[in-house]
Structures are given as structure tokens and as C-alpha cells.
Motif scaffolding. Sequence first.
Motif, PDB file in Angstrom:
ATOM      1  N   SER A  10       0.980  -1.323  -0.125  1.00 55.96           N
ATOM      2  CA  SER A  10      -0.071  -0.030   0.049  1.00 55.96           C
ATOM      3  C   SER A  10       0.793   1.267   0.122  1.00 55.96           C
ATOM      4  CB  SER A  10      -0.823  -0.085   1.203  1.00 55.96           C
ATOM      5  OG  SER A  10      -1.702  -1.039   1.200  1.00 55.96           O
ATOM      6  N   ALA A  11       1.990   1.293   0.678  1.00 56.49           N
ATOM      7  CA  ALA A  11       2.745   2.369   0.664  1.00 56.49           C
ATOM      8  C   ALA A  11       3.392   2.510  -0.785  1.00 56.49           C
ATOM      9  CB  ALA A  11       3.986   2.138   1.632  1.00 56.49           C
ATOM     10  N   TRP A  12       3.646   1.419  -1.577  1.00 56.41           N
ATOM     11  CA  TRP A  12       4.273   1.520  -2.853  1.00 56.41           C
ATOM     12  C   TRP A  12       3.041   2.265  -3.610  1.00 56.41           C
ATOM     13  CZ3 TRP A  12       5.744  -4.278  -3.378  1.00 56.41           C
ATOM     14  CH2 TRP A  12       6.764  -4.427  -2.549  1.00 56.41           C
ATOM     15  N   LYS A  13       1.864   1.779  -3.287  1.00 57.56           N
ATOM     16  CA  LYS A  13       0.843   2.476  -4.447  1.00 57.56           C
ATOM     17  C   LYS A  13       0.655   3.868  -4.140  1.00 57.56           C
ATOM     18  CE  LYS A  13      -2.176  -1.626  -4.559  1.00 57.56           C
ATOM     19  NZ  LYS A  13      -3.596  -2.168  -4.391  1.00 57.56           N
ATOM     20  N   ALA A  14       0.752   4.361  -2.802  1.00 56.84           N
ATOM     21  CA  ALA A  14       0.660   5.538  -2.224  1.00 56.84           C
ATOM     22  C   ALA A  14       1.709   6.403  -2.901  1.00 56.84           C
ATOM     23  CB  ALA A  14       0.784   5.807  -0.731  1.00 56.84           C
ATOM     24  N   GLY A  15       3.121   5.878  -2.989  1.00 58.88           N
ATOM     25  CA  GLY A  15       4.153   6.709  -3.756  1.00 58.88           C
ATOM     26  C   GLY A  15       3.646   6.948  -5.164  1.00 58.88           C
ATOM     27  N   ASN A  16       3.259   5.879  -5.641  1.00 50.70           N
ATOM     28  CA  ASN A  16       2.921   5.958  -7.214  1.00 50.70           C
ATOM     29  C   ASN A  16       1.972   6.939  -7.440  1.00 50.70           C
ATOM     30  OD1 ASN A  16       4.991   4.005  -8.015  1.00 50.70           O
ATOM     31  ND2 ASN A  16       3.392   2.458  -7.697  1.00 50.70           N
ATOM     32  N   PHE A  17       0.882   7.125  -6.674  1.00 54.93           N
ATOM     33  CA  PHE A  17      -0.104   8.079  -6.609  1.00 54.93           C
ATOM     34  C   PHE A  17       0.205   9.736  -6.524  1.00 54.93           C
ATOM     35  CE2 PHE A  17      -4.022  10.142  -5.259  1.00 54.93           C
ATOM     36  CZ  PHE A  17      -4.821  10.398  -6.363  1.00 54.93           C
ATOM     37  N   LEU A  18       1.124   9.413  -5.335  1.00 54.26           N
ATOM     38  CA  LEU A  18       1.697  10.991  -5.040  1.00 54.26           C
ATOM     39  C   LEU A  18       2.563  11.453  -6.269  1.00 54.26           C
ATOM     40  CD1 LEU A  18       2.192  10.439  -1.231  1.00 54.26           C
ATOM     41  CD2 LEU A  18       0.473  11.875  -2.220  1.00 54.26           C
TER      42      LEU A  18
ATOM     43  N   ARG B 236       7.929  14.856  -5.192  1.00 51.59           N
ATOM     44  CA  ARG B 236       9.401  14.224  -5.397  1.00 51.59           C
ATOM     45  C   ARG B 236      10.438  14.825  -4.424  1.00 51.59           C
ATOM     46  NH1 ARG B 236       7.545  18.903  -7.757  1.00 51.59           N
ATOM     47  NH2 ARG B 236       8.994  20.505  -7.826  1.00 51.59           N
ATOM     48  N   GLU B 237      11.606  14.332  -4.685  1.00 55.39           N
ATOM     49  CA  GLU B 237      12.688  14.661  -3.379  1.00 55.39           C
ATOM     50  C   GLU B 237      12.700  16.196  -3.610  1.00 55.39           C
ATOM     51  OE1 GLU B 237      17.152  13.796  -2.446  1.00 55.39           O
ATOM     52  OE2 GLU B 237      16.067  12.593  -3.933  1.00 55.39           O
ATOM     53  N   GLY B 238      12.792  16.996  -2.489  1.00 53.10           N
ATOM     54  CA  GLY B 238      12.735  18.482  -2.147  1.00 53.10           C
ATOM     55  C   GLY B 238      11.436  19.071  -2.024  1.00 53.10           C
ATOM     56  N   VAL B 239      10.525  18.407  -2.008  1.00 50.84           N
ATOM     57  CA  VAL B 239       9.209  19.262  -1.719  1.00 50.84           C
ATOM     58  C   VAL B 239       8.574  18.518  -0.367  1.00 50.84           C
ATOM     59  CG1 VAL B 239       8.583  19.317  -4.308  1.00 50.84           C
ATOM     60  CG2 VAL B 239       7.694  17.517  -3.058  1.00 50.84           C
ATOM     61  N   THR B 240       7.684  19.186  -0.035  1.00 47.56           N
ATOM     62  CA  THR B 240       6.897  18.938   1.306  1.00 47.56           C
ATOM     63  C   THR B 240       5.358  18.325   1.123  1.00 47.56           C
ATOM     64  OG1 THR B 240       8.251  20.319   2.787  1.00 47.56           O
ATOM     65  CG2 THR B 240       6.214  19.820   3.526  1.00 47.56           C
ATOM     66  N   VAL B 241       4.982  17.544   1.674  1.00 49.75           N
ATOM     67  CA  VAL B 241       3.493  16.995   1.656  1.00 49.75           C
ATOM     68  C   VAL B 241       3.002  16.992   2.935  1.00 49.75           C
ATOM     69  CG1 VAL B 241       2.130  14.839   1.393  1.00 49.75           C
ATOM     70  CG2 VAL B 241       4.180  15.206  -0.302  1.00 49.75           C
ATOM     71  N   GLY B 242       1.873  17.876   3.055  1.00 46.37           N
ATOM     72  CA  GLY B 242       0.997  17.837   4.284  1.00 46.37           C
ATOM     73  C   GLY B 242       0.067  16.848   4.352  1.00 46.37           C
ATOM     74  N   VAL B 243       0.151  16.158   5.659  1.00 45.02           N
ATOM     75  CA  VAL B 243      -0.829  14.788   5.826  1.00 45.02           C
ATOM     76  C   VAL B 243      -1.500  15.212   6.884  1.00 45.02           C
ATOM     77  CG1 VAL B 243      -1.041  12.491   6.055  1.00 45.02           C
ATOM     78  CG2 VAL B 243       0.859  13.616   4.586  1.00 45.02           C
TER      79      VAL B 243
ATOM     80  N   ALA C 224      -3.625   8.124   6.415  1.00 43.70           N
ATOM     81  CA  ALA C 224      -2.552   9.341   6.623  1.00 43.70           C
ATOM     82  C   ALA C 224      -1.102   8.637   6.768  1.00 43.70           C
ATOM     83  CB  ALA C 224      -3.030   9.983   8.143  1.00 43.70           C
ATOM     84  N   LEU C 225      -1.196   7.528   7.317  1.00 44.70           N
ATOM     85  CA  LEU C 225       0.406   7.030   7.530  1.00 44.70           C
ATOM     86  C   LEU C 225       0.816   6.517   6.160  1.00 44.70           C
ATOM     87  CD1 LEU C 225       0.191   4.714  10.789  1.00 44.70           C
ATOM     88  CD2 LEU C 225       1.347   7.019  10.338  1.00 44.70           C
ATOM     89  N   LEU C 226      -0.230   5.910   5.246  1.00 45.25           N
ATOM     90  CA  LEU C 226       0.448   5.714   4.049  1.00 45.25           C
ATOM     91  C   LEU C 226       0.762   6.620   3.032  1.00 45.25           C
ATOM     92  CD1 LEU C 226      -2.330   2.897   2.916  1.00 45.25           C
ATOM     93  CD2 LEU C 226      -0.179   2.473   3.899  1.00 45.25           C
ATOM     94  N   ALA C 227       0.011   7.820   3.171  1.00 39.15           N
ATOM     95  CA  ALA C 227       0.610   9.038   2.565  1.00 39.15           C
ATOM     96  C   ALA C 227       1.768   9.537   2.794  1.00 39.15           C
ATOM     97  CB  ALA C 227      -0.554  10.201   2.806  1.00 39.15           C
ATOM     98  N   CYS C 228       2.136   9.540   4.218  1.00 43.25           N
ATOM     99  CA  CYS C 228       3.299   9.691   4.789  1.00 43.25           C
ATOM    100  C   CYS C 228       4.403   8.926   4.309  1.00 43.25           C
ATOM    101  CB  CYS C 228       3.427   9.711   6.199  1.00 43.25           C
ATOM    102  SG  CYS C 228       4.975   9.825   7.162  1.00 43.25           S
ATOM    103  N   PHE C 229       4.303   7.550   4.174  1.00 40.17           N
ATOM    104  CA  PHE C 229       5.264   6.622   3.869  1.00 40.17           C
ATOM    105  C   PHE C 229       5.691   6.593   2.244  1.00 40.17           C
ATOM    106  CE2 PHE C 229       3.453   3.589   7.344  1.00 40.17           C
ATOM    107  CZ  PHE C 229       4.307   4.284   8.347  1.00 40.17           C
ATOM    108  N   GLY C 230       4.468   7.049   1.571  1.00 39.69           N
ATOM    109  CA  GLY C 230       4.205   7.198  -0.076  1.00 39.69           C
ATOM    110  C   GLY C 230       5.319   8.181  -0.302  1.00 39.69           C
ATOM    111  N   ALA C 231       5.073   9.572   0.385  1.00 39.48           N
ATOM    112  CA  ALA C 231       6.050  10.586   0.214  1.00 39.48           C
ATOM    113  C   ALA C 231       7.482  10.276   0.469  1.00 39.48           C
ATOM    114  CB  ALA C 231       5.578  11.708   1.306  1.00 39.48           C
ATOM    115  N   THR C 232       7.628   9.537   1.758  1.00 36.89           N
ATOM    116  CA  THR C 232       8.777   8.996   2.093  1.00 36.89           C
ATOM    117  C   THR C 232       9.607   8.530   0.980  1.00 36.89           C
ATOM    118  OG1 THR C 232       8.543   8.979   4.459  1.00 36.89           O
ATOM    119  CG2 THR C 232      10.176   7.735   3.650  1.00 36.89           C
ATOM    120  N   LEU C 233       8.779   7.212   0.436  1.00 42.83           N
ATOM    121  CA  LEU C 233       9.758   6.631  -0.824  1.00 42.83           C
ATOM    122  C   LEU C 233      10.161   7.739  -1.970  1.00 42.83           C
ATOM    123  CD1 LEU C 233       7.027   3.538  -0.906  1.00 42.83           C
ATOM    124  CD2 LEU C 233       9.420   3.593  -0.056  1.00 42.83           C
ATOM    125  N   LEU C 234       9.338   8.682  -2.226  1.00 42.40           N
ATOM    126  CA  LEU C 234       9.742   9.423  -3.118  1.00 42.40           C
ATOM    127  C   LEU C 234      10.652  10.580  -2.776  1.00 42.40           C
ATOM    128  CD1 LEU C 234       6.040  10.187  -4.514  1.00 42.40           C
ATOM    129  CD2 LEU C 234       8.020   8.912  -5.524  1.00 42.40           C
ATOM    130  N   GLY C 235      11.089  10.640  -1.425  1.00 44.69           N
ATOM    131  CA  GLY C 235      12.183  11.531  -1.149  1.00 44.69           C
ATOM    132  C   GLY C 235      11.564  12.723  -0.659  1.00 44.69           C
TER     133      GLY C 235
END
Length: 271
Positions: free
Chosen positions: A39-47, A53-60, A67-78
Amino acid sequence: MTAHVGTVDELFARDRREDRTVLVDATGRDYDAHWLCTSAWKAGNFLRHAGVREGVTVGVAGNGPVALLACFGATLLGATTHPNPPADLTDATDLQALVAPVDELESGRYDLPRGTSMLGYGEKPETPAIKHFDAGLWSENPSFPPQSLAPETGLLTDGGAAVSHAQVLESARTLIDEYEIEAGDRVVVREPLSAVEVAVAGVFAPLLVGAVTVLEAESVDGTAGEDDTQERVKRSEGDEYGTRYTISNATASESTHQIDPAELSLADRTA
């Protein structure tokens, strides 16, 4: 024994997809490591489609599994995650996306910089500008291309300077060693994840050592449902669940294994 990783994204590697429980939500539902990774992989792909991407911020916004999946998806993207950000975000220069409940986004609660993507979870949004996070998440590809992130990459922020992957992992390892947290132990989160220290102690430390994050339920008056949490922990593992820890800065009389998040030293942050 903690995992030997240099960055948090390595904790979502394919070989970590197992059937062991890693998360218990406020309703008592269990989630295993296989679900979490996929699910974290899916979240990263959707985000990624929202420009994350790396260098930006995502508010969750929120403290639940989505909400945790959104955080983990953002993490995977840097990207750096800002958990439960304030409503006024007009001065946030690097805010690429905000993930929040649909009703909060449609109510106009948040003031966002121009160009910020709005991703809502829960009911299907009626506002065209809001993308439905749930639908996008479950329709995404359940795989994720390998990333190469530097340990100095920002991971979490509370609106100030970011805390890097290396800092989070170092603090998590220190906490695990000090309290002797082991795989299978329960870590009950009783403080808002908007505090970086709470996120490290209640989410990333358990993830690193293979323990279980238990998200605290709330009673109708908005206070923590202490008795309900004890019952859910017992119900999720029968009578043989691991040692129980509580993340709280208030006295928790039912547990001798209380962790005060203020004890974490995260003063030195990345720029």
C-alpha cells in the motif's frame, strides 16, 4: 535487533512483505507488513502523479492508516512529510500536496499556496480540484521502482527545519536500545503525530525493530480512550502479546513502560 538500513525507504523493501502485524488502528483492525509495503508503494506511485518528489513537502492530516500511507508514500519519493499541518499554509513555499479528509478540504479549512495539489480521503469529493486519494491509491501499481536517497534527505517537519532520514533512524535506534523494544512489542500512540518526536517514537521506531504501532482511540469527548486501547491490544494478540509501551507525556498508570517523546533529542535539523 533493528534493521540495518541507511534510509527509511529501505524499510519498505520487497523482502519485508510478511504476514506479521505491524499496525492496529483505532477500531482494532490489524494490518500486516505485506499490506503496509504494497500500500505504501501504491501511495508513492499516486503521489508521484501529483508532482511529489525529492525536495518538496507533503502535508498530511489525520492519524489513521490512510494518513500513514500518505506519509510513507511521500517518504519513498524522497519528499518531506508535515504531519497534521496548520490550516494557514499560504507561506509554505515548498508545499506540493496536501492529503486530508475530503470534508476538511471541501469546507475550505485550509489556505494553500497556488498550485498545491489537494488529495482527499474518505467520501468521494464533489469538488473537481480535489483528487480522491482512496480511489487513486487502490488503483495504482502495487510495485515501486528502486530509489537512491541520501541519508541527509528530509523526512519529517513540524513547519520548521526538517529532520533527516539519518536523524530519525539514529533517534529510533537510541530509543529502541534504551527501552529494549523488541519485535512483536506493542507501542501505543497517545500523542498527536504532528509532533516529530511522537512520529519517530510511535511509528518509525516500531517499524525499524518490527514492533507494532497501536493507534489510540478517542472517546466522544475527544480524550484518549485508555480502557478501550487496553482491550484492543489484548484482543489483537490474545493473552500472549509482547511488552506494551505507551507514547505519552502524561502519566500512564496502567503501564510501566511509558515513553515520553520529549526525551528524544532532535534539536539539530537539516536546513
